[in-house]
Design a protein around this motif. Structure first.
Motif, PDB file in Angstrom:
ATOM      1  N   GLY A 464       0.895  -1.081   0.079  1.00 22.02           N
ATOM      2  CA  GLY A 464       0.029   0.000  -0.104  1.00 22.02           C
ATOM      3  C   GLY A 464       0.876   1.087   0.010  1.00 22.02           C
ATOM      4  N   ALA A 465       1.865   1.282   0.847  1.00 25.16           N
ATOM      5  CA  ALA A 465       2.740   2.500   0.941  1.00 25.16           C
ATOM      6  C   ALA A 465       3.238   2.701  -0.592  1.00 25.16           C
ATOM      7  CB  ALA A 465       3.977   2.098   1.874  1.00 25.16           C
ATOM      8  N   ALA A 466       3.836   1.682  -1.211  1.00 27.96           N
ATOM      9  CA  ALA A 466       4.483   1.739  -2.586  1.00 27.96           C
ATOM     10  C   ALA A 466       3.202   2.442  -3.643  1.00 27.96           C
ATOM     11  CB  ALA A 466       4.925   0.565  -2.880  1.00 27.96           C
ATOM     12  N   ALA A 467       2.202   1.915  -3.490  1.00 27.12           N
ATOM     13  CA  ALA A 467       1.000   2.029  -4.451  1.00 27.12           C
ATOM     14  C   ALA A 467       0.342   3.581  -4.012  1.00 27.12           C
ATOM     15  CB  ALA A 467      -0.097   1.128  -4.367  1.00 27.12           C
ATOM     16  N   LYS A 468       0.214   4.321  -2.904  1.00 27.25           N
ATOM     17  CA  LYS A 468      -0.181   5.403  -2.573  1.00 27.25           C
ATOM     18  C   LYS A 468       0.118   6.411  -3.538  1.00 27.25           C
ATOM     19  CE  LYS A 468      -1.846   8.315   1.049  1.00 27.25           C
ATOM     20  NZ  LYS A 468      -1.246   9.001   2.090  1.00 27.25           N
ATOM     21  N   GLY A 469       1.500   6.485  -3.809  1.00 30.15           N
ATOM     22  CA  GLY A 469       1.984   7.599  -4.471  1.00 30.15           C
ATOM     23  C   GLY A 469       1.488   7.776  -5.913  1.00 30.15           C
ATOM     24  N   GLU A 470       1.468   6.497  -6.572  1.00 29.21           N
ATOM     25  CA  GLU A 470       0.667   6.483  -7.882  1.00 29.21           C
ATOM     26  C   GLU A 470      -0.738   6.736  -7.895  1.00 29.21           C
ATOM     27  OE1 GLU A 470       2.601   6.189 -10.673  1.00 29.21           O
ATOM     28  OE2 GLU A 470       0.797   6.116 -12.071  1.00 29.21           O
ATOM     29  N   MET A 471      -1.256   6.124  -6.872  1.00 32.35           N
ATOM     30  CA  MET A 471      -2.815   6.465  -6.828  1.00 32.35           C
ATOM     31  C   MET A 471      -3.358   7.560  -6.371  1.00 32.35           C
ATOM     32  SD  MET A 471      -3.993   2.592  -4.680  1.00 32.35           S
ATOM     33  CE  MET A 471      -5.315   2.913  -4.881  1.00 32.35           C
ATOM     34  N   VAL A 472      -2.709   8.594  -5.752  1.00 32.59           N
ATOM     35  CA  VAL A 472      -3.064   9.885  -5.400  1.00 32.59           C
ATOM     36  C   VAL A 472      -3.035  10.661  -6.717  1.00 32.59           C
ATOM     37  CG1 VAL A 472      -2.545   9.838  -2.937  1.00 32.59           C
ATOM     38  CG2 VAL A 472      -0.918  10.593  -4.471  1.00 32.59           C
ATOM     39  N   LYS A 473      -2.260  10.527  -7.578  1.00 31.65           N
ATOM     40  CA  LYS A 473      -2.423  11.067  -8.907  1.00 31.65           C
ATOM     41  C   LYS A 473      -3.673  11.187  -9.691  1.00 31.65           C
ATOM     42  CE  LYS A 473       2.289  10.035 -10.337  1.00 31.65           C
ATOM     43  NZ  LYS A 473       3.187   8.895 -11.417  1.00 31.65           N
ATOM     44  N   SER A 474      -4.760  10.222  -9.156  1.00 25.58           N
ATOM     45  CA  SER A 474      -6.023  10.220  -9.689  1.00 25.58           C
ATOM     46  C   SER A 474      -6.845  11.324  -8.925  1.00 25.58           C
ATOM     47  CB  SER A 474      -6.693   9.108  -9.165  1.00 25.58           C
ATOM     48  OG  SER A 474      -6.979   9.187  -7.767  1.00 25.58           O
ATOM     49  N   LYS A 475      -6.188  12.342  -8.019  1.00 27.29           N
ATOM     50  CA  LYS A 475      -6.713  13.270  -7.169  1.00 27.29           C
ATOM     51  C   LYS A 475      -7.963  13.068  -6.369  1.00 27.29           C
ATOM     52  CE  LYS A 475      -4.747  17.277  -9.528  1.00 27.29           C
ATOM     53  NZ  LYS A 475      -4.727  17.338 -10.940  1.00 27.29           N
ATOM     54  N   LEU A 476      -8.161  11.679  -6.584  1.00 23.61           N
ATOM     55  CA  LEU A 476      -9.482  11.303  -5.554  1.00 23.61           C
ATOM     56  C   LEU A 476      -9.106  11.346  -4.103  1.00 23.61           C
ATOM     57  CD1 LEU A 476     -10.686   8.158  -7.692  1.00 23.61           C
ATOM     58  CD2 LEU A 476     -11.918  10.212  -7.258  1.00 23.61           C
ATOM     59  N   PRO A 477     -10.013  11.680  -3.358  1.00 23.85           N
ATOM     60  CA  PRO A 477      -9.738  11.634  -1.755  1.00 23.85           C
ATOM     61  C   PRO A 477      -9.388  10.183  -1.402  1.00 23.85           C
ATOM     62  CG  PRO A 477     -12.185  11.801  -2.365  1.00 23.85           C
ATOM     63  CD  PRO A 477     -11.411  11.998  -3.581  1.00 23.85           C
ATOM     64  N   ASN A 478      -8.668  10.421  -0.201  1.00 22.95           N
ATOM     65  CA  ASN A 478      -7.994   9.264   0.667  1.00 22.95           C
ATOM     66  C   ASN A 478      -9.027   8.385   0.803  1.00 22.95           C
ATOM     67  OD1 ASN A 478      -5.513   9.881   0.278  1.00 22.95           O
ATOM     68  ND2 ASN A 478      -5.359  10.896   2.352  1.00 22.95           N
ATOM     69  N   SER A 479     -10.491   8.818   1.156  1.00 22.06           N
ATOM     70  CA  SER A 479     -11.520   7.851   1.657  1.00 22.06           C
ATOM     71  C   SER A 479     -11.815   6.927   0.445  1.00 22.06           C
ATOM     72  CB  SER A 479     -12.778   8.628   2.263  1.00 22.06           C
ATOM     73  OG  SER A 479     -13.097   9.639   1.088  1.00 22.06           O
ATOM     74  N   VAL A 480     -11.760   7.571  -0.785  1.00 25.36           N
ATOM     75  CA  VAL A 480     -12.203   6.645  -1.735  1.00 25.36           C
ATOM     76  C   VAL A 480     -11.000   5.682  -2.112  1.00 25.36           C
ATOM     77  CG1 VAL A 480     -12.693   6.967  -4.357  1.00 25.36           C
ATOM     78  CG2 VAL A 480     -13.808   8.485  -2.750  1.00 25.36           C
ATOM     79  N   LEU A 481      -9.880   6.320  -2.044  1.00 28.06           N
ATOM     80  CA  LEU A 481      -8.827   5.565  -2.347  1.00 28.06           C
ATOM     81  C   LEU A 481      -8.591   4.303  -1.598  1.00 28.06           C
ATOM     82  CD1 LEU A 481      -5.937   7.965  -3.613  1.00 28.06           C
ATOM     83  CD2 LEU A 481      -7.655   6.633  -4.927  1.00 28.06           C
ATOM     84  N   SER A 482      -9.008   4.272  -0.370  1.00 26.93           N
ATOM     85  CA  SER A 482      -8.617   3.372   0.594  1.00 26.93           C
ATOM     86  C   SER A 482      -9.779   2.280   0.330  1.00 26.93           C
ATOM     87  CB  SER A 482      -8.756   3.504   2.002  1.00 26.93           C
ATOM     88  OG  SER A 482     -10.124   4.391   2.554  1.00 26.93           O
ATOM     89  N   LYS A 483     -11.100   2.704  -0.103  1.00 26.45           N
ATOM     90  CA  LYS A 483     -12.131   1.986  -0.594  1.00 26.45           C
ATOM     91  C   LYS A 483     -11.544   0.780  -1.825  1.00 26.45           C
ATOM     92  CE  LYS A 483     -17.048   1.847  -1.257  1.00 26.45           C
ATOM     93  NZ  LYS A 483     -18.308   2.824  -1.580  1.00 26.45           N
ATOM     94  N   VAL A 484     -11.081   1.757  -2.628  1.00 22.73           N
ATOM     95  CA  VAL A 484     -10.303   0.981  -3.949  1.00 22.73           C
ATOM     96  C   VAL A 484      -9.540   0.009  -3.516  1.00 22.73           C
ATOM     97  CG1 VAL A 484      -8.854   1.629  -5.792  1.00 22.73           C
ATOM     98  CG2 VAL A 484     -10.900   3.105  -5.407  1.00 22.73           C
ATOM     99  N   TRP A 485      -8.549   0.031  -2.439  1.00 23.77           N
ATOM    100  CA  TRP A 485      -7.573  -0.664  -2.188  1.00 23.77           C
ATOM    101  C   TRP A 485      -8.199  -1.861  -1.486  1.00 23.77           C
ATOM    102  CZ3 TRP A 485      -2.405  -0.979  -2.557  1.00 23.77           C
ATOM    103  CH2 TRP A 485      -1.768  -2.058  -1.754  1.00 23.77           C
ATOM    104  N   LYS A 486      -9.271  -1.721  -0.762  1.00 27.52           N
ATOM    105  CA  LYS A 486      -9.800  -2.874   0.009  1.00 27.52           C
ATOM    106  C   LYS A 486     -10.752  -3.671  -1.224  1.00 27.52           C
ATOM    107  CE  LYS A 486     -11.040  -1.009   4.451  1.00 27.52           C
ATOM    108  NZ  LYS A 486     -11.978  -0.135   4.959  1.00 27.52           N
ATOM    109  N   LEU A 487     -11.346  -2.919  -1.928  1.00 28.00           N
ATOM    110  CA  LEU A 487     -11.716  -3.803  -2.972  1.00 28.00           C
ATOM    111  C   LEU A 487     -10.996  -4.544  -3.890  1.00 28.00           C
ATOM    112  CD1 LEU A 487     -14.852  -0.985  -4.280  1.00 28.00           C
ATOM    113  CD2 LEU A 487     -15.208  -3.462  -3.128  1.00 28.00           C
ATOM    114  N   ALA A 488      -9.926  -3.906  -4.195  1.00 19.64           N
ATOM    115  CA  ALA A 488      -8.872  -4.583  -5.122  1.00 19.64           C
ATOM    116  C   ALA A 488      -8.097  -5.378  -4.758  1.00 19.64           C
ATOM    117  CB  ALA A 488      -8.029  -3.552  -5.733  1.00 19.64           C
TER     118      ALA A 488
END
Ligand code: MG
Ligand code: CA
Length: 535
Positions: A464-488
């Motif tokens: 997750g630590a490695a992926a975070k930097g790439e995922m925030v480029k979507s500009k989606l808020p963290n709440s959404v990104l953590s949901k994405v992470w859990k689903l994925a």
């Protein structure tokens, strides 16, 4: 004896109406019709209303230049041919066709229609045989037609072709229908937008009914996005000029037939527009009573103005000599009569009939036979407008609630336009790929393999630590990104492998496209190799 009592209607109980339509019939006949007859309203403006006018199903009138897809539009709504239907590039519909419900399919010619007391077309006989030969009713056993009648009209010609005389008062017929229908749909062809003189006259004829007009910019898939924007702008500009209203009627952009789209980049727009238009047409049966009430109010106001005009002309006529020259005088100076009546009765100029037309019509009338002002007739109509109409208005919300279930338009293109798998939002977002054999993410996985490698996976997995930097480029808020992470993270090992990484990116795209994320990962989004991780 006791006359003073029975004569005083202030003590009368207000009339009770069972429903709006029955009430309208009664107040029309007892309160408005006498005024209309006394001042020959029917010779000048509109024939008397009959019970079938009030009872008729909602009607939709289609108007457009030839080959704009009027007949095709009806076929599209019904999902069925109708008798006498002809579709083609040349002017094919050479007549007015009332497409109505019938247990059996069939055709009724105009001459027979105007003697049918159960139908609302009797007054059309005034347009003569040339018209009646170009008028017919097509009956079809189609459930859409159980709730509405659709009027197809001859294509309006442009340029050279429009010099062909129709032999009847085309604009007059359109106006007759416009007064009685619930919707007027003006069709334009996006890939050849021109507004001919005859079309301009047609729009002129329906001008008083702006609130019924909806505009369809049809065949919009025949041109690309940029052209479409240009055509849309041009259409709004010309309509603004022709309709003379600051707020132009709603324009629906689409391609109303069942053929593949030529340019499908606007597919979603067309689908949304179609849904809006269908909703609008769906509402017609529900709103029919209100429409009839509004039209009666409009008619009553015109009838009053007409009474003022006629009685004022009568007053000006000499009793002995010089009648003919006085009549000529009055016609020429009719605008002065209009102006002084506007001031005397505080009526806005917009409530007056067209000056030129009124002048033409007056030529054929004997002014000495006109009636003088009879205030009682006007009072009755005023009372009708203030009391009866108000009481009928109160019935409307109740009636609408009662009817809401059985007045939904069913069948044809209306059947589940929002329930089918191809409706709006279906096959999109989280739904995309549902029911398909192949994992939908597989098609785009290669796009994310690069970024996966750059994140330096260990044993084929990233943290997750490695992926975070790439995922925030979507500009989606963290709440959404953590949901994405859990689903994925399908196998719940706290890391993502290449498939899960592709899935995470797929979910981000869904969110960025404006769709919602699911609470749980749906079956069809689970990577095939992980089917057994989730049971
Ligand atoms: Mg046609
Ligand atoms: Ca995992």
């Amino acid at each position: 004896m006791l006359r003073w009592l029975s004569n005083d209607d202030r003590h009368k109980e207000p009339e009770v109406y069972d429903n709006v339509v029955e009430g309208l019939k009664r107040i029309y006949k007892s309160k408005l019709l006498p005024l209309e007859e006394h001042y020959r309203f029917h010779d000048f403006h509109s024939p008397p209303l009959d019970d079938p006018d009030f009872d008729a199903k909602p009607m939709i009138l289609l108007i457009g230049q030839y080959s704009t897809g009027k007949t095709t539009f009806i076929r599209y709504l019904l999902e069925q041919d109708f008798p006498g239907m002809r579709i083609g590039p040349e002017p094919t519909t050479d007549r007015f066709i009332a497409v109505m419900y019938g247990d059996q399919e069939g055709m009724v010619p105009g001459n027979a229609l105007v003697v049918d007391t159960k139908k609302q077309f009797r007054p059309l006989s005034k347009f003569g045989n040339a018209y009646l030969n170009r008028f017919q009713c097509s009956l079809q056993n189609n459930s859409v037609l159980r709730s509405m009648t659709i009027i197809d009209t001859p294509g309006i010609l442009s340029g050279e072709k429009q010099r062909v005389d129709r032999g009847y008062d085309f604009a007059g017929v359109l106006e007759w229908f416009a007064e009685r229908v619930d919707r007027i749909i003006l069709l334009f062809d996006a890939h050849k937008l021109d507004i001919s003189d005859e079309f301009r006259r047609a729009i002129d004829a329906i001008k008083g009914y702006d609130d019924k007009i909806r505009i369809v910019l049809n065949k919009a898939d025949m041109i690309d996005h940029q052209q479409l924007m240009r055509v849309y702008g041009a259409l709004m500009w010309s309509l603004g000029k022709v309709l003379n209203t600051p707020e132009v009627a709603r324009v629906f952009i689409g391609s109303f037939w069942d053929q593949p789209l030529q340019f499908d980049m606007n597919r979603r727009l067309f689908e949304l527009e179609e849904t809006d238009l269908f909703k609008d047409l769906q509402s017609l049966p529900r709103n029919a009573a209100l429409r009839k009430l509004n039209d009666l109010i409009k008619r009553a106001r015109l009838a009053k103005v007409h009474a003022y005009i006629i009685s004022s002309l009568k007053k000006e006529m000499p009793s002995m000599f010089g009648k003919d020259s006085k009549k000529k005088d009055l016609i020429n100076n009719l605008n002065n009569t209009f102006t002084s009546l506007q001031q005397e009765h505080q009526i806005s100029p917009g409530d007056f009939p067209n000056l030129k037309r009124m002048q033409d019509q007056l030529q054929h009338h004997d002014f000495t036979k006109f009636h003088a002002m009879k205030p009682k007739l006007i009072e009755t109509v005023d009372k009708m407008l203030s009391d009866d109409i108000a009481r009928l208005m109160q019935l409307i919300p109740h009636e609408e609630a009662e009817n809401i279930k059985n007045t939904v338009v069913k069948g044809g293109a209306f059947e589940g336009y929002n329930e089918s798998p191809f409706g709006i939002g279906k096959g999109e977002g989280v739904d995309k790929g549902r029911g398909e054999h192949e994992w939908v993410v597989a098609q785009e996985k290669y796009e994310y393999d690069d970024s996966f490698e750059k994140l330096n996976p260990v044993n084929g997995k990233i943290t997750g630590a490695a992926a975070k930097g790439e995922m925030v480029k979507s500009k989606l808020p963290n709440s959404v990104l953590s949901k994405v992470w859990k689903l994925a993270d399908v196998d719940k090992d706290g890391m993502l492998d290449a498939e899960e990484w592709a899935l995470a990116n797929h979910l981000i795209k869904i969110k960025l496209d404006g769709h919602d994320l699911p609470a749980d990962l749906p079956e069809h989004l689970i990577p095939p190799s992980k089917k057994d991780c989730v049971n």
